[in-house]
Design a protein around this motif. Structure first.
Motif, PDB file in Angstrom:
ATOM      1  N   LEU A 136       2.747  -6.600  -9.835  1.00 44.50           N
ATOM      2  CA  LEU A 136       3.250  -7.328  -8.668  1.00 44.50           C
ATOM      3  C   LEU A 136       2.255  -7.237  -7.510  1.00 44.50           C
ATOM      4  N   ASN A 137       1.571  -6.103  -7.386  1.00 49.64           N
ATOM      5  CA  ASN A 137       0.587  -5.961  -6.305  1.00 49.64           C
ATOM      6  C   ASN A 137      -0.509  -7.023  -6.376  1.00 49.64           C
ATOM      7  N   ILE A 138      -0.867  -7.440  -7.579  1.00 46.96           N
ATOM      8  CA  ILE A 138      -1.904  -8.468  -7.726  1.00 46.96           C
ATOM      9  C   ILE A 138      -1.385  -9.802  -7.201  1.00 46.96           C
ATOM     10  N   ALA A 139      -0.140 -10.132  -7.547  1.00 46.81           N
ATOM     11  CA  ALA A 139       0.460 -11.378  -7.054  1.00 46.81           C
ATOM     12  C   ALA A 139       0.546 -11.380  -5.532  1.00 46.81           C
ATOM     13  N   LEU A 140       0.849 -10.227  -4.949  1.00 43.84           N
ATOM     14  CA  LEU A 140       0.919 -10.138  -3.485  1.00 43.84           C
ATOM     15  C   LEU A 140      -0.469 -10.195  -2.858  1.00 43.84           C
ATOM     16  N   VAL A 165       6.425  -0.485  -8.814  1.00 47.65           N
ATOM     17  CA  VAL A 165       5.500  -1.601  -8.626  1.00 47.65           C
ATOM     18  C   VAL A 165       4.092  -1.108  -8.962  1.00 47.65           C
ATOM     19  N   THR A 166       3.373  -1.844  -9.806  1.00 47.77           N
ATOM     20  CA  THR A 166       2.025  -1.429 -10.176  1.00 47.77           C
ATOM     21  C   THR A 166       0.994  -2.459  -9.731  1.00 47.77           C
ATOM     22  N   GLY A 167      -0.256  -2.045  -9.756  1.00 46.35           N
ATOM     23  CA  GLY A 167      -1.368  -2.938  -9.460  1.00 46.35           C
ATOM     24  C   GLY A 167      -2.241  -2.426  -8.329  1.00 46.35           C
ATOM     25  N   ARG A 168      -3.493  -2.815  -8.354  1.00 51.51           N
ATOM     26  CA  ARG A 168      -4.453  -2.431  -7.312  1.00 51.51           C
ATOM     27  C   ARG A 168      -4.085  -3.050  -5.969  1.00 51.51           C
ATOM     28  N   ASN A 169      -4.670  -2.498  -4.916  1.00 48.93           N
ATOM     29  CA  ASN A 169      -4.617  -3.094  -3.582  1.00 48.93           C
ATOM     30  C   ASN A 169      -3.200  -3.350  -3.080  1.00 48.93           C
ATOM     31  N   ALA A 170      -2.345  -2.350  -3.199  1.00 49.04           N
ATOM     32  CA  ALA A 170      -0.989  -2.490  -2.659  1.00 49.04           C
ATOM     33  C   ALA A 170      -1.065  -2.798  -1.169  1.00 49.04           C
ATOM     34  N   LYS A 171      -0.244  -3.711  -0.726  1.00 50.34           N
ATOM     35  CA  LYS A 171      -0.218  -4.105   0.684  1.00 50.34           C
ATOM     36  C   LYS A 171       0.323  -2.958   1.542  1.00 50.34           C
ATOM     37  N   PRO A 172      -0.211  -2.780   2.752  1.00 45.32           N
ATOM     38  CA  PRO A 172       0.273  -1.709   3.638  1.00 45.32           C
ATOM     39  C   PRO A 172       1.778  -1.777   3.893  1.00 45.32           C
TER      40      PRO A 172
END
Length: 203
Positions: A136-140, A165-172
């Motif tokens: 989901l982090n990638i989609a965001l 929720v997984t994925g690189r670059n999680a939004k602040p």
């Protein structure tokens, strides 16, 4: 008293003090709630950790939901293994593949919205105690979904529902809303030495 005896006595006294501190800390924790967990960072293991948590939850008889936002209908070891649990696991691979593969932003946005609709459907299913929103982090990150709406939806989850929720670059904003955030740090990766993705390790 020998040196070994003195060392053992010091160790015992030290561990007794440590146990007292630890017991007091554990006794002070009284809340029980569904957690919003974020696995992020450049290192390998974000989704792997989420699937490990699924295994733990299955051991307690929980219902599980999985929505994959980017990965398509790949044949992966984790999906094959979890198929053995039948209706206890509701699995939905709804991505179109990585962005550099599709090269079609409108298509990626449509797929992300379908995946988030499925996530909301699973959030409302009281039989599910753990929901993994893979990548989901990638989609965001690519603005395929409205960040504020996604965060508000996750924060408003049922009190007993745990979400990962997984994925690189999680939004602040997501990190701020989460109860638990783990960042996987890249120290060394076999890809750099020319080793390809391997069955049983990457998929």
């Amino acid at each position: 008293m020998t040196d070994e005896t003195e060392d053992a006595a010091r160790h015992k006294a030290k561990m007794e003090k440590r146990k007292a501190v630890q017991d007091a800390e554990v006794a002070g924790k009284t809340l029980e709630k569904g957690l919003l967990i974020v696995n992020t960072g450049p290192g390998k293991g974000k989704s792997t950790a989420a699937f490990g948590l699924i295994l733990r939850a299955l051991g307690h008889g929980w219902g599980i939901g999985v929505v994959q936002f980017i990965k398509g209908a790949w044949s992966t070891g984790e999906r094959k293994a979890l198929d053995a649990f039948g209706d206890q696991v509701s699995w939905h691979s709804m991505g179109e593949g990585f962005t550099w593969e599709t090269q079609d932003k409108a298509r990626d946005i449509a797929a992300a919205n379908r995946a988030f609709d499925k996530a909301k459907e699973l959030m409302a299913d009281e039989g599910i105690r753990l929901l993994v929103l893979d990548e989901l982090n990638i989609a965001l990150r690519y603005d395929y979904l409205p960040l504020a709406e996604v965060v508000a939806t996750l924060v408003a989850r049922r009190p007993d529902l745990h979400i990962v929720v997984t994925g690189r670059n999680a939004k602040p904003e997501l990190i701020e809303a989460a109860d638990l955030v783990t960042e996987m740090t890249l120290v060394k990766h076999h890809f750099a030495a020319g080793v390809k993705a391997q069955e049983g390790i990457e998929f």
